[in-house]
Design a protein around this motif. Structure first.
Motif, PDB file in Angstrom:
ATOM      1  N   ALA A   1      17.908  36.271  37.795  1.00  0.00           N
ATOM      2  CA  ALA A   1      18.271  36.772  38.902  1.00  0.00           C
ATOM      3  C   ALA A   1      19.024  35.710  39.916  1.00  0.00           C
ATOM      4  N   GLU A   2      18.457  34.471  39.827  1.00  0.00           N
ATOM      5  CA  GLU A   2      19.059  33.269  40.855  1.00  0.00           C
ATOM      6  C   GLU A   2      20.490  32.937  40.318  1.00  0.00           C
ATOM      7  N   GLY A   3      20.669  32.718  38.917  1.00  0.00           N
ATOM      8  CA  GLY A   3      21.878  32.678  38.459  1.00  0.00           C
ATOM      9  C   GLY A   3      22.900  33.267  38.872  1.00  0.00           C
ATOM     10  N   ILE A   4      22.746  34.810  38.875  1.00  0.00           N
ATOM     11  CA  ILE A   4      23.308  35.885  39.492  1.00  0.00           C
ATOM     12  C   ILE A   4      23.921  35.388  40.947  1.00  0.00           C
ATOM     13  N   LEU A   5      22.992  35.191  41.817  1.00  0.00           N
ATOM     14  CA  LEU A   5      23.242  34.854  43.281  1.00  0.00           C
ATOM     15  C   LEU A   5      24.043  33.638  43.341  1.00  0.00           C
ATOM     16  N   GLU A   6      23.753  32.742  42.712  1.00  0.00           N
ATOM     17  CA  GLU A   6      24.561  31.578  42.641  1.00  0.00           C
ATOM     18  C   GLU A   6      25.984  31.716  42.348  1.00  0.00           C
ATOM     19  N   ASP A   7      26.484  32.631  41.076  1.00  0.00           N
ATOM     20  CA  ASP A   7      27.683  32.986  40.986  1.00  0.00           C
ATOM     21  C   ASP A   7      28.579  33.889  41.884  1.00  0.00           C
ATOM     22  N   LEU A   8      27.725  34.884  42.296  1.00  0.00           N
ATOM     23  CA  LEU A   8      28.218  35.428  43.635  1.00  0.00           C
ATOM     24  C   LEU A   8      28.497  34.664  44.853  1.00  0.00           C
ATOM     25  N   GLN A   9      27.471  33.653  45.082  1.00  0.00           N
ATOM     26  CA  GLN A   9      27.919  32.963  46.392  1.00  0.00           C
ATOM     27  C   GLN A   9      29.046  32.031  46.041  1.00  0.00           C
ATOM     28  N   SER A  10      29.220  31.641  44.793  1.00  0.00           N
ATOM     29  CA  SER A  10      30.347  30.697  44.525  1.00  0.00           C
ATOM     30  C   SER A  10      31.563  31.618  44.185  1.00  0.00           C
ATOM     31  N   TYR A  11      31.572  32.936  44.297  1.00  0.00           N
ATOM     32  CA  TYR A  11      32.808  33.790  44.015  1.00  0.00           C
ATOM     33  C   TYR A  11      33.957  33.620  45.231  1.00  0.00           C
TER      34      TYR A  11
ATOM     35  N   LEU B   1      37.508  36.658  36.515  1.00  0.00           N
ATOM     36  CA  LEU B   1      36.558  36.953  37.811  1.00  0.00           C
ATOM     37  C   LEU B   1      36.292  38.442  37.554  1.00  0.00           C
ATOM     38  N   VAL B   2      36.814  39.431  36.997  1.00  0.00           N
ATOM     39  CA  VAL B   2      36.501  40.745  36.306  1.00  0.00           C
ATOM     40  C   VAL B   2      35.150  40.613  35.584  1.00  0.00           C
ATOM     41  N   GLY B   3      35.365  39.581  34.777  1.00  0.00           N
ATOM     42  CA  GLY B   3      34.355  39.297  33.567  1.00  0.00           C
ATOM     43  C   GLY B   3      32.899  39.041  34.314  1.00  0.00           C
ATOM     44  N   LYS B   4      32.943  38.240  35.637  1.00  0.00           N
ATOM     45  CA  LYS B   4      32.202  37.970  36.476  1.00  0.00           C
ATOM     46  C   LYS B   4      31.403  39.287  37.033  1.00  0.00           C
ATOM     47  N   LEU B   5      32.483  39.989  37.498  1.00  0.00           N
ATOM     48  CA  LEU B   5      31.888  41.147  38.421  1.00  0.00           C
ATOM     49  C   LEU B   5      31.343  42.277  37.159  1.00  0.00           C
ATOM     50  N   LYS B   6      31.843  42.234  36.079  1.00  0.00           N
ATOM     51  CA  LYS B   6      31.089  43.036  34.672  1.00  0.00           C
ATOM     52  C   LYS B   6      29.624  42.453  34.749  1.00  0.00           C
ATOM     53  N   LYS B   7      29.533  41.292  34.671  1.00  0.00           N
ATOM     54  CA  LYS B   7      28.024  40.771  34.491  1.00  0.00           C
ATOM     55  C   LYS B   7      27.309  41.032  35.684  1.00  0.00           C
ATOM     56  N   PHE B   8      27.574  40.922  36.922  1.00  0.00           N
ATOM     57  CA  PHE B   8      26.853  41.280  38.019  1.00  0.00           C
ATOM     58  C   PHE B   8      26.722  43.014  37.886  1.00  0.00           C
TER      59      PHE B   8
ATOM     60  N   LYS C   1      27.648  40.278  48.918  1.00  0.00           N
ATOM     61  CA  LYS C   1      28.684  41.180  48.324  1.00  0.00           C
ATOM     62  C   LYS C   1      29.458  41.730  49.872  1.00  0.00           C
ATOM     63  N   MET C   2      28.562  42.260  50.631  1.00  0.00           N
ATOM     64  CA  MET C   2      29.280  42.602  52.105  1.00  0.00           C
ATOM     65  C   MET C   2      30.141  41.656  52.812  1.00  0.00           C
ATOM     66  N   THR C   3      29.957  40.304  52.524  1.00  0.00           N
ATOM     67  CA  THR C   3      30.797  39.397  53.369  1.00  0.00           C
ATOM     68  C   THR C   3      31.989  38.759  52.483  1.00  0.00           C
ATOM     69  N   ASN C   4      31.962  39.317  51.331  1.00  0.00           N
ATOM     70  CA  ASN C   4      32.903  38.859  50.462  1.00  0.00           C
ATOM     71  C   ASN C   4      34.071  40.097  49.988  1.00  0.00           C
ATOM     72  N   PRO C   5      35.159  40.341  50.675  1.00  0.00           N
ATOM     73  CA  PRO C   5      35.974  41.324  50.319  1.00  0.00           C
ATOM     74  C   PRO C   5      36.952  41.046  49.167  1.00  0.00           C
ATOM     75  N   ALA C   6      36.912  39.925  48.830  1.00  0.00           N
ATOM     76  CA  ALA C   6      37.576  39.286  47.460  1.00  0.00           C
ATOM     77  C   ALA C   6      37.296  40.332  46.456  1.00  0.00           C
TER      78      ALA C   6
END
Length: 287
Positions: free
Chosen positions: A46-56, A86-93, A146-151
Motif C-alpha cells: 500500500a505505501e509503495g502505491i501511495l508513493e508512486d501516486l504522489q510522484s505521478y 504512465l498507463v502501466g502505473k495506472l494499471k498497477k493502481f 487522485k482528486m488533486t491530480n488531473p493528469a
C-alpha cells in the motif's frame, strides 16, 4: 475536532463499546493468522502505491505538443512514449484496488461472523480490526491524491484516443497488449470516479452483504458503526488517548471514522443520515 466527534457519535460513552483498540501494536492471535496473513500480503504494497501516486507527474507537456503539431511524427512518438509507461502505473493502481477489495471482503467475513457481536469481534480480533482500519486509511489517502491530480485522467484519455486511431490505421501499438480494450474500459470507469478507491470499497461492502444473505445485514452495519464509536471513545477518553505513542494515530482514527461512516451510508437500507441510524449525524454539521 470536537464537532467531528459529535457527528460520528453512535451512542453515549457509557452505553457504547468502551475499550482500547490498539491500532499501533495489535498482533494476530492464532485464530486470526490465516486471514491476517492474506490481507498483509496486500497491505505491504500500500505505501509503495501511495508513493508512486504522489510522484505521478503526467505527460501533459508532451501531449500538448503532440496535439498542437499533429503532423509532427516525432512529437507524436514522444507523447506516446511518455504516456505508455504512465498507463502501466495506472494499471498497477487499478489492479491494487481489486486486491484491496478482496482483502476487505475477507476481513468483513471474519469480523461479522456469528456467534460474536461486532463489539466482541473488534475487541477479540484487534489485529484484523487494525487491518480493516489500515485499508480505510489508505483508501482516503489514495483518493485525496487522485482528486488533486488531473493528469491521471488526461493521460488515460489521450492513451485511449491515440490507441483507437492506431487501430483504425492498422498501426502496431506498444502497450496495447498490457492494457487491452476490456481492461481499459474498466480502468476508465474507475478513474472517472472522484473517489475511485472508496467507491470500490463501498461496492465491495454492498456486494458482501448481498452475497451473504444468511448473515443479517445488521452484522455488517453494526461492525461499521461500532468501529466509528470505538475510535470516538478512544479520542475522547484521556486514559486511552494517552496510550497513543505516535502523534499520527489521532488523524488515523479520524480518517477511519470518516471511512466507516461512508461505508455505513452505502450499505444500510436507510443510510447514515436517517434519525434511526446508529451513527447520529442527523441535524449535525462539520465545523
Amino acid at each position: 475536532m470536537g464537532n467531528l466527534l459529535k457527528v460520528l457519535t453512535c451512542t453515549d460513552l457509557e452505553q457504547g463499546p468502551n475499550f482500547f483498540l490498539d491500532f499501533e501494536n495489535a498482533q494476530p492471535t492464532e485464530s486470526e493468522k490465516e486471514i491476517y496473513n492474506q490481507v498483509n500480503v496486500v497491505l505491504k504494497d500500500a505505501e509503495g502505491i501511495l508513493e508512486d501516486l504522489q510522484s505521478y507527474r503526467g505527460a501533459g507537456h508532451e501531449i500538448r505538443e503532440a496535439i498542437q503539431h499533429p503532423a509532427d511524427e516525432k512529437l507524436q512518438e514522444k507523447a506516446w512514449g511518455a504516456v505508455v509507461p504512465l498507463v502501466g502505473k495506472l494499471k498497477k493502481f487499478y489492479e491494487f484496488s481489486q486486491r484491496l477489495e478482496a482483502a476487505l471482503r475477507g476481513l468483513l467475513g471474519a469480523l461479522t461472523s456469528t456467534p460474536y457481536s461486532p463489539t466482541q469481534h473488534l475487541e477479540r480480533e484487534q489485529a484484523l480490526a487494525k487491518q480493516f482500519a489500515e485499508i480505510l486509511h489508505f483508501t482516503l489517502r489514495f483518493d485525496e491524491l487522485k482528486m488533486t491530480n488531473p493528469a491521471i485522467q488526461n493521460d488515460f484519455s489521450y492513451y485511449r484516443r491515440t490507441l483507437s486511431r492506431m487501430r483504425i490505421n492498422n498501426v502496431p501499438a506498444e502497450g496495447e497488449n498490457e492494457v487491452n480494450n476490456e481492461l481499459a474500459n474498466r480502468m476508465s470507469l474507475f478513474y472517472a470516479e472522484a473517489t475511485p478507491m472508496l467507491k470500490t470499497l463501498s461496492d465491495a461492502t454492498t456486494k458482501f452483504v448481498s452475497e451473504n444473505k444468511n448473515l443479517p445485514i445488521e452484522n455488517t452495519t453494526d461492525c461499521l458503526s461500532t468501529m466509528a464509536s470505538v475510535c470516538r471513545v478512544m479520542l475522547e477518553t484521556p486514559e486511552y488517548r494517552s496510550r497513543f505513542t505516535n502523534e499520527e494515530t489521532v488523524s488515523f482514527c479520524l480518517r477511519v471514522m470518516v471511512g466507516v461512516i461512508i461505508l455505513y451510508d452505502h450499505v444500510h437500507p436507510v443510510g447514515a443520515f436517517a434519525k434511526t441510524s446508529k451513527i447520529d449525524v442527523h441535524n449535525k454539521t462539520f465545523e
